[in-house]
Scaffold this active site. Structure first.
Site, PDB file in Angstrom:
ATOM      1  N   GLU A  23      37.821  45.384  26.489  1.00  0.00           N
ATOM      2  CA  GLU A  23      36.698  45.520  24.560  1.00  0.00           C
ATOM      3  C   GLU A  23      35.953  46.726  24.852  1.00  0.00           C
ATOM      4  O   GLU A  23      35.453  47.183  25.847  1.00  0.00           O
ATOM      5  CB  GLU A  23      35.778  44.317  25.150  1.00  0.00           C
ATOM      6  CG  GLU A  23      34.977  44.210  23.741  1.00  0.00           C
ATOM      7  CD  GLU A  23      33.588  42.844  23.949  1.00  0.00           C
ATOM      8  OE1 GLU A  23      33.823  42.218  25.255  1.00  0.00           O
ATOM      9  OE2 GLU A  23      32.837  42.753  23.303  1.00  0.00           O
ATOM     10  N   ARG A  28      38.929  37.620  40.293  1.00  0.00           N
ATOM     11  CA  ARG A  28      38.666  39.771  40.064  1.00  0.00           C
ATOM     12  C   ARG A  28      38.390  41.158  41.781  1.00  0.00           C
ATOM     13  O   ARG A  28      38.482  40.113  42.966  1.00  0.00           O
ATOM     14  CB  ARG A  28      36.710  39.332  39.813  1.00  0.00           C
ATOM     15  CG  ARG A  28      36.840  38.326  38.954  1.00  0.00           C
ATOM     16  CD  ARG A  28      35.572  38.420  38.308  1.00  0.00           C
ATOM     17  NE  ARG A  28      34.718  40.014  37.691  1.00  0.00           N
ATOM     18  CZ  ARG A  28      35.337  40.326  36.273  1.00  0.00           C
ATOM     19  NH1 ARG A  28      35.340  39.090  35.614  1.00  0.00           N
ATOM     20  NH2 ARG A  28      34.270  41.237  35.775  1.00  0.00           N
ATOM     21  N   LYS A  31      29.761  45.896  33.078  1.00  0.00           N
ATOM     22  CA  LYS A  31      29.425  46.805  31.764  1.00  0.00           C
ATOM     23  C   LYS A  31      28.070  46.821  32.213  1.00  0.00           C
ATOM     24  O   LYS A  31      27.529  47.834  31.525  1.00  0.00           O
ATOM     25  CB  LYS A  31      30.375  47.018  30.643  1.00  0.00           C
ATOM     26  CG  LYS A  31      31.827  47.521  30.640  1.00  0.00           C
ATOM     27  CD  LYS A  31      32.498  46.957  29.948  1.00  0.00           C
ATOM     28  CE  LYS A  31      33.669  46.154  29.976  1.00  0.00           C
ATOM     29  NZ  LYS A  31      34.274  45.612  28.471  1.00  0.00           N
TER      30      LYS A  31
HETATM   31  P1  ATP Z   1      32.732  43.390  32.419  1.00  0.00           P
HETATM   32  O1  ATP Z   1      31.979  42.302  32.552  1.00  0.00           O
HETATM   33  O2  ATP Z   1      32.585  44.820  32.877  1.00  0.00           O
HETATM   34  O3  ATP Z   1      32.074  43.673  30.871  1.00  0.00           O
HETATM   35  P2  ATP Z   1      35.164  42.521  31.046  1.00  0.00           P
HETATM   36  O4  ATP Z   1      35.822  41.097  32.122  1.00  0.00           O
HETATM   37  O5  ATP Z   1      33.876  41.842  30.066  1.00  0.00           O
HETATM   38  O6  ATP Z   1      34.153  43.720  31.911  1.00  0.00           O
HETATM   39  P3  ATP Z   1      37.195  43.451  29.541  1.00  0.00           P
HETATM   40  O7  ATP Z   1      36.618  45.058  28.374  1.00  0.00           O
HETATM   41  O8  ATP Z   1      36.548  41.983  28.841  1.00  0.00           O
HETATM   42  O9  ATP Z   1      36.121  43.734  30.947  1.00  0.00           O
HETATM   43  O10 ATP Z   1      38.505  43.507  30.348  1.00  0.00           O
HETATM   44  C1  ATP Z   1      39.716  44.212  30.399  1.00  0.00           C
HETATM   45  C2  ATP Z   1      40.344  43.723  31.164  1.00  0.00           C
HETATM   46  O11 ATP Z   1      39.973  43.610  32.484  1.00  0.00           O
HETATM   47  C3  ATP Z   1      40.119  42.011  30.810  1.00  0.00           C
HETATM   48  O12 ATP Z   1      41.800  40.718  31.257  1.00  0.00           O
HETATM   49  C4  ATP Z   1      39.645  41.072  32.631  1.00  0.00           C
HETATM   50  O13 ATP Z   1      39.588  40.297  32.983  1.00  0.00           O
HETATM   51  C5  ATP Z   1      39.906  42.720  33.575  1.00  0.00           C
HETATM   52  N1  ATP Z   1      39.086  42.646  34.546  1.00  0.00           N
HETATM   53  C6  ATP Z   1      37.553  42.920  34.451  1.00  0.00           C
HETATM   54  N2  ATP Z   1      36.826  43.250  35.377  1.00  0.00           N
HETATM   55  C7  ATP Z   1      37.500  42.738  36.567  1.00  0.00           C
HETATM   56  C8  ATP Z   1      37.627  43.036  37.884  1.00  0.00           C
HETATM   57  N3  ATP Z   1      36.540  43.290  38.344  1.00  0.00           N
HETATM   58  N4  ATP Z   1      39.197  42.629  38.544  1.00  0.00           N
HETATM   59  C9  ATP Z   1      40.020  42.379  37.615  1.00  0.00           C
HETATM   60  N5  ATP Z   1      39.989  42.310  36.754  1.00  0.00           N
HETATM   61  C10 ATP Z   1      38.871  42.716  35.740  1.00  0.00           C
HETATM   62 MG    MG Z   2      34.585  40.447  28.942  1.00  0.00          MG
END
Ligand code: ATP
Ligand code: MG
Length: 597
Positions: A64, A299, A309
């Site tokens: 995102e 994760r 984020k």
């Molecule tokens: P945040 O929780 O930091 O906002 P998010 O998961 O909302 O991160 P996205 O931009 O939606 O961020 O994530 C893009 C991809 O990265 C998704 O498929 C998510 O599952 C993966 N991702 C995010 N954080 C991790 C992590 N700590 N380990 C593995 N994959 C991750």
């Molecule tokens: Mg997200």
């Protein structure tokens, strides 16, 4: 978790249950419906007209664009692009930009830059696989109308509070909405009013009609569309309704013909809805089969950092760090600026494997990967971080004059002769580390103290004769004499045995540099554990700036050059602030693992 100091890319084959799944799927493809791909995302008819998909599998990384990527995202990137590479597939970079607020072009650009930095590409076979979910809004709306027409979705006019109360909880089934049994025609009319802006924000939502008593709360008539008057960075003001993530994401995967939709564990409970939605849309002829499947993995969490984020944004917005690319940040832009190499990040991420549990990885593992990478390629140099002057009191007697400069040299790298030789020179005054002199030595101290001999690295053996002090009684200069005929590399140089070696930089040629010494950002390994306010455990000493002196081989150092300062650790010329006439170096990491200490 263990602290391997070296992680070899090839030697390590970490367990990865997704590989097993993909290999099984590739074996079982015979007898399955053929997967056509039209070359661009689209509905069933679009793909049916296309050729068989040349990609054996399709994966995607779907960020995102509402912030900068962090080390956790690197895991997802390397996993999705890596599996596509290893199994003859293609990985898409898809901006999941269905949420109109908070999304900005700045983030889109930064995400593309970091995926490329990590060494991956969304180009394959001469085609770009860079997509934006907001380009699918028309299809998503069409899918919503289809579900309504098929009696699978309804417009709910309960207030948000009523909806929450009627959802029930883990022990109580939910209660049907009074709007649940409206006719498809009435629902369609309402949905069109929602789209046309007849109703205020939040007045109603479109919900799937599944089962309010399902033990899986995600199946209790999840919301599909909401009214939200917001400007979207791609579609402008065209829409005043926006799809919910749980509705949009499966559709995005299906339109792009993703085969393996890999996400983190918290989406496990969403999988039944993912399958429910896609199967109904395929039954209705809107989406092509075979449909994508969702798989969840644990994760990646790194000790001594936060990887949400929202929390990273808070650190930036409240000024606890100097921006998203602050070298202490676990963002990829921050890590790049700190001096971490993409090779090290990839090796670290790959060494962790893929499991069904959320793992906490020790930061020491990342540093171990970095050292393993830099050890073999970073040139060496001498640098003095905490300088005190050393005066060689017999200099003129040995060399004939104080103006004489005695040339010295050392290999740029002990094992890479092709990197050549560093040239520097001795003069009557040198910079050495404060800690290399002790007036009254402690037991086992072998460096400079009155009466002791030590070797100037790649120079002469010297004998300490004492020190000069200022009015405050502090050491202003260390005094020593050169022992003749002991120059490194000349015959007989080893005749005088010493136990201590001193790194040094000539006062006449040392380059003054700003050295930014970074340490962990938090004092606790799990800063946000148990709901603790992570700001309470910020490390107040995470950044220290000193002026040091560098040997002249670094006079022309380019920004981003990585170098090992002998005995101090790895440093990088700061990619933003470093100038030839005003050098700035960041400490990447020490030579040894200090994370546990
Ligand atoms: P945040 O929780 O930091 O906002 P998010 O998961 O909302 O991160 P996205 O931009 O939606 O961020 O994530 C893009 C991809 O990265 C998704 O498929 C998510 O599952 C993966 N991702 C995010 N954080 C991790 C992590 N700590 N380990 C593995 N994959 C991750
Ligand atoms: Mg997200």
């Amino acid at each position: 978790m263990s602290h391997p100091t070296e992680v070899k890319d090839e030697a390590l084959k970490p367990n990865n249950f997704l590989r097993t799944i993909i290999e099984r799927d590739l074996e079982q493809q015979e007898g399955q419906p053929a997967r056509h791909f039209a070359g661009t995302p689209g509905d069933a008819a679009h793909h049916a007209a296309g050729p068989l998909d040349p990609a054996k599998i399709r994966t995607r990384f779907p960020p995102e664009p509402n912030g900068y990527l962090h080390i956790g995202h690197a895991k997802s990137i390397c996993l999705n692009f890596g599996l596509a590479r290893d199994y003859g597939g293609i990985c898409h970079l898809r901006f999941d930009d269905t949420n109109p607020e908070k999304e900005e072009q700045e983030y889109v650009d930064a995400i593309k830059e970091m995926v490329t930095w990590l060494g991956w590409s969304w180009e394959a076979g001469g085609t770009s696989h860079l997509f934006s979910a907001s380009n699918y809004f028309d299809f998503m709306y069409r899918a919503a109308e289809y579900l309504v027409t098929a009696g699978l979705a309804y417009v709910d006019e309960q207030t948000p509070d009523e909806m929450r109360a009627n959802r029930g909880d883990f022990s109580t089934p939910g209660t049907d909405s009074p709007f649940r049994d409206r006719s498809p025609e009435a629902n369609l009319a309402r949905l069109r009013e929602m789209r046309d802006g007849t109703h205020p924000d939040g007045a109603m939502v479109l919900r799937a009609k599944i089962d309010m008593a399902s033990p899986n709360i995600n199946m209790r008539d999840p919301a599909l569309y909401r009214i939200r008057r917001a400007h979207h960075h791609n579609t402008g003001d065209k829409w005043c309704i926006y799809p919910m993530y749980t509705f949009a994401h499966p559709i995005e995967d299906a339109l792009e013909r993703i085969t393996h939709s890999i996400c983190t564990l918290e989406f496990e409970d969403q999988r039944p809805f993912y399958d429910w939605l896609l199967n109904h849309l395929a039954d209705g002829g809107l989406l092509a089969r075979p449909l994508p499947h969702q798989y969840e993995f644990g994760r990646l969490n790194l000790s001594y950092v936060v990887t949400s984020k929202r929390k990273l944004r808070q650190l930036v917005d409240e000024g606890h760090v100097d921006g998203w690319d602050d070298p202490r940040m676990p963002t990829l832009v921050g890590m790049r600026r700190r001096g971490y190499t993409p090779e090290a990040v990839r090796a670290m991420v790959e060494s962790t494997g893929v499991t069904k549990t959320n793992a906490w990885l020790d930061y020491g593992v990342l540093d171990g990967c970095l050292r393993a990478d830099l050890e073999g390629k970073a040139a060496r140099a001498m640098a003095v971080l905490d300088p005190v002057k050393l005066k060689l009191t017999n200099y003129a007697d040995i060399f004939g004059s104080l103006e004489h400069r005695e040339p010295c040299s050392a290999p740029a790298h002990p094992h890479l002769p092709e990197l050549g030789t560093r040239q520097f020179s001795l003069g009557p005054e040198l910079w050495i580390e404060h800690e290399d002199f002790m007036e009254a030595p402690v037991k086992g101290y072998h460096r400079l103290y009155p009466g002791n001999k030590a070797r100037l690295k790649a120079g002469y053996v010297i004998e300490c004769s004492g020190c000069e002090k200022n009015e405050a009684g502090e050491i202003a200069a260390v005094l020593a004499t050169i022992v003749p005929d002991t120059k490194s590399g000349t015959p007989g140089a080893d005749a005088v045995k010493v136990k201590g070696v001193i790194t040094w930089v000539g006062v006449h040629e040392g380059i003054a540099a700003e050295l930014r010494l970074y340490d962990r950002l938090f004092t606790e390994a799990q800063p946000d554990a148990g709901g603790r306010d992570f700001l309470e455990v910020l490390n107040p000493a995470s950044k220290k700036v000193v002026t040091g002196y560098l040997e002249p081989s670094l006079a022309a150092a380019a920004a981003d050059l990585k170098v090992q300062f002998e005995r101090h650790g790895y440093f990088v010329a700061d990619r933003i602030d470093h100038r030839a006439d005003k050098p700035v170096f960041n400490k990447i990491t020490g030579l040894r693992d200090n994370w546990g200490k």
